[in-house]
Design a protein around this motif. Sequence first.
Motif, PDB file in Angstrom:
ATOM      1  N   LYS A   1     -19.051  17.907  -2.647  1.00 56.89           N
ATOM      2  CA  LYS A   1     -18.648  18.854  -1.389  1.00 56.89           C
ATOM      3  C   LYS A   1     -17.107  18.815  -0.892  1.00 56.89           C
ATOM      4  CE  LYS A   1     -23.244  18.276   0.259  1.00 56.89           C
ATOM      5  NZ  LYS A   1     -24.009  17.813   1.559  1.00 56.89           N
ATOM      6  N   VAL A   2     -16.361  18.095  -1.965  1.00 58.06           N
ATOM      7  CA  VAL A   2     -15.094  17.736  -1.530  1.00 58.06           C
ATOM      8  C   VAL A   2     -14.174  18.777  -2.297  1.00 58.06           C
ATOM      9  CG1 VAL A   2     -13.100  16.180  -1.541  1.00 58.06           C
ATOM     10  CG2 VAL A   2     -15.190  15.229  -0.958  1.00 58.06           C
ATOM     11  N   ARG A   3     -13.275  19.478  -1.564  1.00 52.31           N
ATOM     12  CA  ARG A   3     -12.423  20.437  -2.306  1.00 52.31           C
ATOM     13  C   ARG A   3     -11.010  19.923  -1.976  1.00 52.31           C
ATOM     14  NH1 ARG A   3     -10.608  24.156   1.177  1.00 52.31           N
ATOM     15  NH2 ARG A   3     -11.864  24.648   3.154  1.00 52.31           N
ATOM     16  N   PRO A   4      -9.736  20.562  -2.661  1.00 51.69           N
ATOM     17  CA  PRO A   4      -8.637  20.434  -2.187  1.00 51.69           C
ATOM     18  C   PRO A   4      -8.373  21.823  -1.052  1.00 51.69           C
ATOM     19  CG  PRO A   4      -8.742  21.742  -4.303  1.00 51.69           C
ATOM     20  CD  PRO A   4      -9.947  21.137  -4.190  1.00 51.69           C
ATOM     21  N   LEU A   5      -7.317  21.294  -0.327  1.00 50.72           N
ATOM     22  CA  LEU A   5      -6.960  22.497   0.628  1.00 50.72           C
ATOM     23  C   LEU A   5      -6.601  23.827   0.052  1.00 50.72           C
ATOM     24  CD1 LEU A   5      -5.346  20.343   3.810  1.00 50.72           C
ATOM     25  CD2 LEU A   5      -7.781  21.238   3.440  1.00 50.72           C
ATOM     26  N   THR A   6      -6.475  25.046   0.482  1.00 49.73           N
ATOM     27  CA  THR A   6      -6.173  26.109  -0.137  1.00 49.73           C
ATOM     28  C   THR A   6      -4.800  26.222   0.285  1.00 49.73           C
ATOM     29  OG1 THR A   6      -6.409  27.600   1.639  1.00 49.73           O
ATOM     30  CG2 THR A   6      -8.402  27.478   0.410  1.00 49.73           C
ATOM     31  N   THR A   7      -3.952  27.154  -0.485  1.00 53.33           N
ATOM     32  CA  THR A   7      -2.444  27.228  -0.234  1.00 53.33           C
ATOM     33  C   THR A   7      -2.033  27.558   1.149  1.00 53.33           C
ATOM     34  OG1 THR A   7      -2.178  27.997  -2.521  1.00 53.33           O
ATOM     35  CG2 THR A   7      -0.516  28.620  -1.018  1.00 53.33           C
ATOM     36  N   ILE A   8      -2.867  28.470   1.838  1.00 53.14           N
ATOM     37  CA  ILE A   8      -2.786  28.921   3.105  1.00 53.14           C
ATOM     38  C   ILE A   8      -3.063  27.737   4.078  1.00 53.14           C
ATOM     39  CG2 ILE A   8      -3.272  30.713   5.042  1.00 53.14           C
ATOM     40  CD1 ILE A   8      -1.451  31.443   2.634  1.00 53.14           C
ATOM     41  N   GLU A   9      -4.315  27.238   4.006  1.00 53.33           N
ATOM     42  CA  GLU A   9      -4.528  25.736   4.862  1.00 53.33           C
ATOM     43  C   GLU A   9      -3.307  24.800   4.734  1.00 53.33           C
ATOM     44  OE1 GLU A   9      -9.411  26.042   4.427  1.00 53.33           O
ATOM     45  OE2 GLU A   9      -8.324  24.939   2.876  1.00 53.33           O
ATOM     46  N   ARG A  10      -2.763  24.672   3.545  1.00 53.43           N
ATOM     47  CA  ARG A  10      -1.493  23.813   3.433  1.00 53.43           C
ATOM     48  C   ARG A  10      -0.439  24.181   4.051  1.00 53.43           C
ATOM     49  NH1 ARG A  10      -0.774  20.585  -1.458  1.00 53.43           N
ATOM     50  NH2 ARG A  10       1.039  21.949  -1.997  1.00 53.43           N
ATOM     51  N   SER A  11      -0.164  25.590   4.329  1.00 52.17           N
ATOM     52  CA  SER A  11       0.653  26.114   5.292  1.00 52.17           C
ATOM     53  C   SER A  11       0.473  25.848   6.854  1.00 52.17           C
ATOM     54  CB  SER A  11       1.017  27.604   5.130  1.00 52.17           C
ATOM     55  OG  SER A  11      -0.058  28.256   5.803  1.00 52.17           O
ATOM     56  N   TYR A  12      -0.960  25.707   7.111  1.00 49.83           N
ATOM     57  CA  TYR A  12      -1.009  25.192   8.348  1.00 49.83           C
ATOM     58  C   TYR A  12      -0.968  23.806   8.714  1.00 49.83           C
ATOM     59  CZ  TYR A  12      -4.166  29.491   8.285  1.00 49.83           C
ATOM     60  OH  TYR A  12      -4.604  30.907   8.215  1.00 49.83           O
ATOM     61  N   ILE A  13      -0.989  23.041   7.663  1.00 47.77           N
ATOM     62  CA  ILE A  13      -0.574  21.455   7.923  1.00 47.77           C
ATOM     63  C   ILE A  13       1.058  21.492   7.866  1.00 47.77           C
ATOM     64  CG2 ILE A  13      -0.807  19.180   6.647  1.00 47.77           C
ATOM     65  CD1 ILE A  13      -3.620  20.435   7.339  1.00 47.77           C
ATOM     66  N   GLN A  14       1.636  22.402   7.440  1.00 48.57           N
ATOM     67  CA  GLN A  14       3.258  22.266   7.660  1.00 48.57           C
ATOM     68  C   GLN A  14       3.395  23.017   8.738  1.00 48.57           C
ATOM     69  OE1 GLN A  14       4.980  20.633   5.991  1.00 48.57           O
ATOM     70  NE2 GLN A  14       5.895  21.349   4.214  1.00 48.57           N
ATOM     71  N   THR A  15       2.556  23.365   9.641  1.00 54.20           N
ATOM     72  CA  THR A  15       2.773  24.050  11.096  1.00 54.20           C
ATOM     73  C   THR A  15       3.220  25.536  11.004  1.00 54.20           C
ATOM     74  OG1 THR A  15       4.455  22.853  11.703  1.00 54.20           O
ATOM     75  CG2 THR A  15       2.543  21.813  12.320  1.00 54.20           C
ATOM     76  N   PHE A  16       3.001  26.123   9.899  1.00 51.94           N
ATOM     77  CA  PHE A  16       3.374  27.647   9.870  1.00 51.94           C
ATOM     78  C   PHE A  16       2.109  28.314  10.614  1.00 51.94           C
ATOM     79  CE2 PHE A  16       6.169  26.419   6.328  1.00 51.94           C
ATOM     80  CZ  PHE A  16       7.317  27.194   6.515  1.00 51.94           C
ATOM     81  N   PRO A  17       2.520  29.154  11.597  1.00 59.00           N
ATOM     82  CA  PRO A  17       1.426  29.871  12.101  1.00 59.00           C
ATOM     83  C   PRO A  17       0.349  30.835  11.363  1.00 59.00           C
ATOM     84  CG  PRO A  17       3.406  30.975  12.710  1.00 59.00           C
ATOM     85  CD  PRO A  17       3.611  29.713  11.626  1.00 59.00           C
ATOM     86  N   SER A  18      -0.494  31.079  11.680  1.00 59.14           N
ATOM     87  CA  SER A  18      -1.559  31.839  11.011  1.00 59.14           C
ATOM     88  C   SER A  18      -1.231  33.381  10.686  1.00 59.14           C
ATOM     89  CB  SER A  18      -2.859  31.894  11.742  1.00 59.14           C
ATOM     90  OG  SER A  18      -2.716  32.620  12.773  1.00 59.14           O
ATOM     91  N   ASP A  19      -0.229  33.926  11.376  1.00 58.16           N
ATOM     92  CA  ASP A  19       0.371  35.214  11.231  1.00 58.16           C
ATOM     93  C   ASP A  19       1.541  35.303  10.337  1.00 58.16           C
ATOM     94  OD1 ASP A  19       2.035  34.058  12.859  1.00 58.16           O
ATOM     95  OD2 ASP A  19       1.892  35.863  14.362  1.00 58.16           O
TER      96      ASP A  19
END
Length: 324
Positions: free
Chosen positions: A244-262
């Motif tokens: 059930k464990v997966r890596p974060l997606t590319t966009i999810e990693r951008s959220y970790i870098q605090t880029f906004p969803s838009d």
Amino acid sequence: MKCVDLFAGCGGLSLGFEKAGYDVLAAFDYWQPAIDVYKENFTHPIFNQDLTNEIEAIGKIRAYPPDLIMGGPPCQDFSSAGKRDITQGRADLTYHFANIICAIKPKWFVMENVEQIKKSHILTDVVEQFSNAGYGLTAVILDASFCKVPQARTRFFMVGHLGDSHNQLTNTIRKNLSEKQMTIRDYLGNQLGVELYYRHPRNYNRRGVFTIDEPSPTVRGVNRPVPKGYKLNTCDPVDADLEKVRPLTTIERSYIQTFPSDFKFSGTKTNLEQMIGNAVPVNLGTFIANAIAEYCAYGAINDSLFDDIMPFVLPNKTLNRMSY
């Protein structure tokens, strides 16, 4: 304050300063995939410019002119993720950044890099160059998770203020650090839809499975799936179900870098992973920008006790003297 961003990448530092109310006039980079993403997200221009061509770059920057120049010269030669070989040439970009700053002499500059730069003679050289040019310098090492970023990313910042004394922002920065690290759940709640995720370790003696109830480890420029036959490390959560464990997606990693969803990302997965991993976390840029704005408004907080050498702010909020 009017700013120009050098080595801008996809715009983490630019967006961070814009969030703090700064007016970013222009940006410069030399990697077209990142430039294309930058153009999609900002209204001001970004130039495809080789910053080793200092004369040409200085002419373009002076056309604005900026009150503040910021930038993160590429850090692979210093980075623990690289070979740490400062003879390869990319580290020379730190010299080019310093030469551009000292030629234009903005009121302020901000330089970002990896923590390992503190071990390099290059830092000693540019500190001397900036000091001789009349800049008062504040040098800090920050753990981004104490700066409203859900990531234990440790980075070096040097802030220069023309005509000032050294270490003037140190106490302001210390005061503004959070009391505890920000976790992924603190920042994103349950938005990711996972409790555990995989982040490929540099070697299998290190953990690869993490929870959202802690800060993410440093987002790097590579993102790999869970290898077949991966066995839980003794440091991994004991109850982790690898099915059930997966890596974060590319966009999810951008959220970790605090880029906004838009924030708009386009390009190949490899290029996007690289530019997201190389970016300055947006909120970390805002943290530094706010410290400068606070100093401009109110001055130094309890003038620094250190006059002869620059202190570094560590993640645990203690000061550590460091000789160059």
